[in-house]
Design a protein around this motif. Structure first.
Motif, mmCIF file in Angstrom:
data_model
loop_
_atom_site.group_PDB
_atom_site.id
_atom_site.type_symbol
_atom_site.label_atom_id
_atom_site.label_comp_id
_atom_site.label_asym_id
_atom_site.label_seq_id
_atom_site.Cartn_x
_atom_site.Cartn_y
_atom_site.Cartn_z
ATOM 1 N N ASN A 132 -5.763 -5.788 4.391
ATOM 2 C CA ASN A 132 -4.773 -4.922 3.756
ATOM 3 C C ASN A 132 -3.946 -5.646 2.721
ATOM 4 N N VAL A 191 -7.705 3.378 8.700
ATOM 5 C CA VAL A 191 -8.103 3.807 7.357
ATOM 6 C C VAL A 191 -8.003 5.326 7.321
ATOM 7 N N HIS A 249 -4.624 2.374 3.795
ATOM 8 C CA HIS A 249 -4.865 1.489 4.937
ATOM 9 C C HIS A 249 -3.518 1.222 5.589
#
Length: 105
Positions: free
Chosen positions: A20, A58, A49
């Protein structure tokens, strides 16, 4: 020897949060406080995310709209600029406020 090889390979695998926050993947990450949770959101085209308590989710954007609603299996996230809403299994909602932005490096 196999045990040593497995141990070394485990050390080289990055944690889920590294995905991320990687600057080549996440163009923009935002930290929100949703009641007692800190939620880090990394936005990509048509995806968000979420990183909550070291778990990564997600979510997908079915169609672009103002106040975009990103949808996943058990979580949904509605981005409304300075505020957001985290929705758990379509019945529990947590109101979120933006703490900080982390633009790409």
């Amino acid at each position: 020897m196999k045990q040593l090889l497995c141990f070394v390979s485990m050390l080289l695998i990055p944690p889920a949060s590294a995905y991320n926050l990687h600057p080549y993947i996440a163009h923009k990450t935002i930290t929100y406080r949703c009641e007692n949770l800190l939620v880090i959101v990394a936005f990509e085209p048509a995806e968000a995310h979420l990183l909550i308590n070291h778990f990564s989710y997600v979510l997908h954007l079915p169609r672009p709209s103002p106040g975009s609603l990103y949808v996943g299996d058990i979580l949904s996230f509605r981005d409304q600029g300075e505020n957001a809403t985290l929705i758990y299994r379509n019945d529990r909602q947590l109101h979120c406020s933006r703490l900080s932005d982390h633009p790409d490096a």
